[in-house]
Motif scaffolding. Structure first.
Motif, mmCIF file in Angstrom:
data_model
loop_
_atom_site.group_PDB
_atom_site.id
_atom_site.type_symbol
_atom_site.label_atom_id
_atom_site.label_comp_id
_atom_site.label_asym_id
_atom_site.label_seq_id
_atom_site.Cartn_x
_atom_site.Cartn_y
_atom_site.Cartn_z
ATOM 1 N N ASN A 1 0.817 -1.218 0.000
ATOM 2 C CA ASN A 1 0.000 0.000 0.000
ATOM 3 C C ASN A 1 0.844 1.259 0.000
ATOM 4 O O ASN A 1 0.550 2.232 -0.706
ATOM 5 N N GLU A 2 1.891 1.239 0.796
ATOM 6 C CA GLU A 2 2.801 2.396 0.855
ATOM 7 C C GLU A 2 3.437 2.649 -0.512
ATOM 8 O O GLU A 2 3.550 3.785 -0.971
ATOM 9 N N PHE A 3 3.839 1.565 -1.175
ATOM 10 C CA PHE A 3 4.481 1.659 -2.480
ATOM 11 C C PHE A 3 3.514 2.196 -3.528
ATOM 12 O O PHE A 3 3.848 3.087 -4.313
ATOM 13 N N LEU A 4 2.282 1.674 -3.530
ATOM 14 C CA LEU A 4 1.293 2.105 -4.513
ATOM 15 C C LEU A 4 0.873 3.553 -4.282
ATOM 16 O O LEU A 4 0.661 4.306 -5.237
ATOM 17 N N ARG A 5 0.740 3.940 -3.018
ATOM 18 C CA ARG A 5 0.394 5.323 -2.714
ATOM 19 C C ARG A 5 1.439 6.279 -3.291
ATOM 20 O O ARG A 5 1.099 7.332 -3.832
ATOM 21 N N LYS A 6 2.697 5.892 -3.195
ATOM 22 C CA LYS A 6 3.780 6.741 -3.707
ATOM 23 C C LYS A 6 3.706 6.851 -5.230
ATOM 24 O O LYS A 6 3.971 7.911 -5.797
ATOM 25 N N GLN A 7 3.311 5.763 -5.899
ATOM 26 C CA GLN A 7 3.195 5.805 -7.358
ATOM 27 C C GLN A 7 2.057 6.722 -7.812
ATOM 28 O O GLN A 7 2.062 7.205 -8.937
ATOM 29 N N LEU A 8 1.103 6.931 -6.926
ATOM 30 C CA LEU A 8 -0.065 7.740 -7.281
ATOM 31 C C LEU A 8 -0.005 9.178 -6.783
ATOM 32 O O LEU A 8 -0.840 9.998 -7.166
ATOM 33 N N GLU A 9 0.969 9.485 -5.928
ATOM 34 C CA GLU A 9 0.924 10.756 -5.206
ATOM 35 C C GLU A 9 1.097 11.993 -6.090
ATOM 36 O O GLU A 9 0.687 13.089 -5.699
ATOM 37 N N ASN A 10 1.678 11.831 -7.276
ATOM 38 C CA ASN A 10 1.942 13.002 -8.126
ATOM 39 C C ASN A 10 0.887 13.252 -9.198
ATOM 40 O O ASN A 10 1.032 14.168 -9.998
ATOM 41 N N ILE A 11 -0.166 12.431 -9.228
ATOM 42 C CA ILE A 11 -1.175 12.627 -10.274
ATOM 43 C C ILE A 11 -2.515 13.033 -9.647
ATOM 44 O O ILE A 11 -2.741 12.835 -8.451
ATOM 45 N N ASP A 12 -3.373 13.589 -10.472
ATOM 46 C CA ASP A 12 -4.683 14.048 -10.020
ATOM 47 C C ASP A 12 -5.644 12.864 -9.957
ATOM 48 O O ASP A 12 -6.157 12.403 -10.978
ATOM 49 N N LEU A 13 -5.892 12.366 -8.755
ATOM 50 C CA LEU A 13 -6.740 11.195 -8.581
ATOM 51 C C LEU A 13 -8.218 11.512 -8.781
ATOM 52 O O LEU A 13 -9.044 10.602 -8.801
ATOM 53 N N LYS A 14 -8.542 12.794 -8.960
ATOM 54 C CA LYS A 14 -9.923 13.186 -9.211
ATOM 55 C C LYS A 14 -10.194 13.428 -10.700
ATOM 56 O O LYS A 14 -11.309 13.788 -11.071
#
Length: 226
Positions: free
Chosen positions: A129-142
């Motif tokens: 989960n920590e790893f996946l969160r980091k992969q997503l942190e720079n993009i607009d999840l909305k």
């Protein structure tokens, strides 16, 4: 359901035309979305009853970027869907460049299938989960045209899908971060696709090897349509 096929470095324009022609003969339930990512050399300039997407692109309209594919080239084939972040591209692209690609795609209204996934070492250390969160942190999840594809690296091309419970846990976690549609990818085949599609929050699949032959891809769709 979303049925997406990543053909990777397979098919030529002539063989992909045969592939596309067979898909075009079929009608789909309106609740299903079919997306195919051929290699760029095989893009087709014709009416299709499925979405033709790009496996890769450079975040530019055109310009002095030798060997790259810009928006101008995608526009010629009516392509408005792109794959970003696949593990086979992340070998060559850092997070900053992946963000640049995402921001460019968002600016021009592309549908984005954004791939994330951990390696076996990360999984064994219980840091998924920590790893996946980091992969997503720079993009607009909305972003309203975002689709997230969970593809554990240890399953891609290995013939061994992730454990169903592990997939469920990850999709539950991703759903807590974003309301984007969620796909699973990683050795999806006729033996496991039905179980995968039954997982909570699973909106579809991203298929590799099992979709290279059109008759196999069509069977996967027909047998598992809404």
């Amino acid at each position: 359901m979303i049925f997406a096929a990543n053909l990777k470095c397979n098919h030529t324009r002539s063989t992909f035309k045969l592939y596309a022609d067979q898909l075009n003969r079929l009608s789909w339930d309106k609740n299903n979305e079919i997306i195919v990512f051929p290699p760029s050399i095989a893009f087709l300039e014709q009416d299709l009853n499925f979405t033709q997407g790009a496996q890769n692109f450079y975040p530019c309209i055109n310009g002095a970027y030798t060997g790259e594919i810009g928006k101008e080239h995608l526009d010629e084939f009516g392509i408005k869907c792109v794959l970003i972040g696949h593990s086979e591209r992340r070998k060559f692209e850092n997070n900053d460049f992946i963000k640049e690609k995402f921001d460019f795609a968002k600016k021009y209204g592309f549908k984005v299938i954004f791939c994330i996934g951990e390696d076996i070492k990360t999984k064994k250390e219980n840091k998924t989960n920590e790893f996946l969160r980091k992969q997503l942190e720079n993009i607009d999840l909305k972003y309203d045209k975002l689709i997230i594809a969970y593809e554990p690296i240890y399953s891609i091309g290995s013939g061994i899908s992730a454990d169903l419970k592990d997939i469920e846990n990850v999709l539950n976690f991703l759903n807590s971060l974003s309301k984007a549609k969620l796909l699973y990818g990683g050795s999806v085949n006729e033996n496991n696709i039905a179980q995968i599609l039954n997982i909570n929050h699973c909106d579809g699949v991203l298929i590799g090897t099992a979709a290279l032959k059109i008759e196999n891809f069509i069977k996967l769709i027909k047998d598992n349509s809404c």
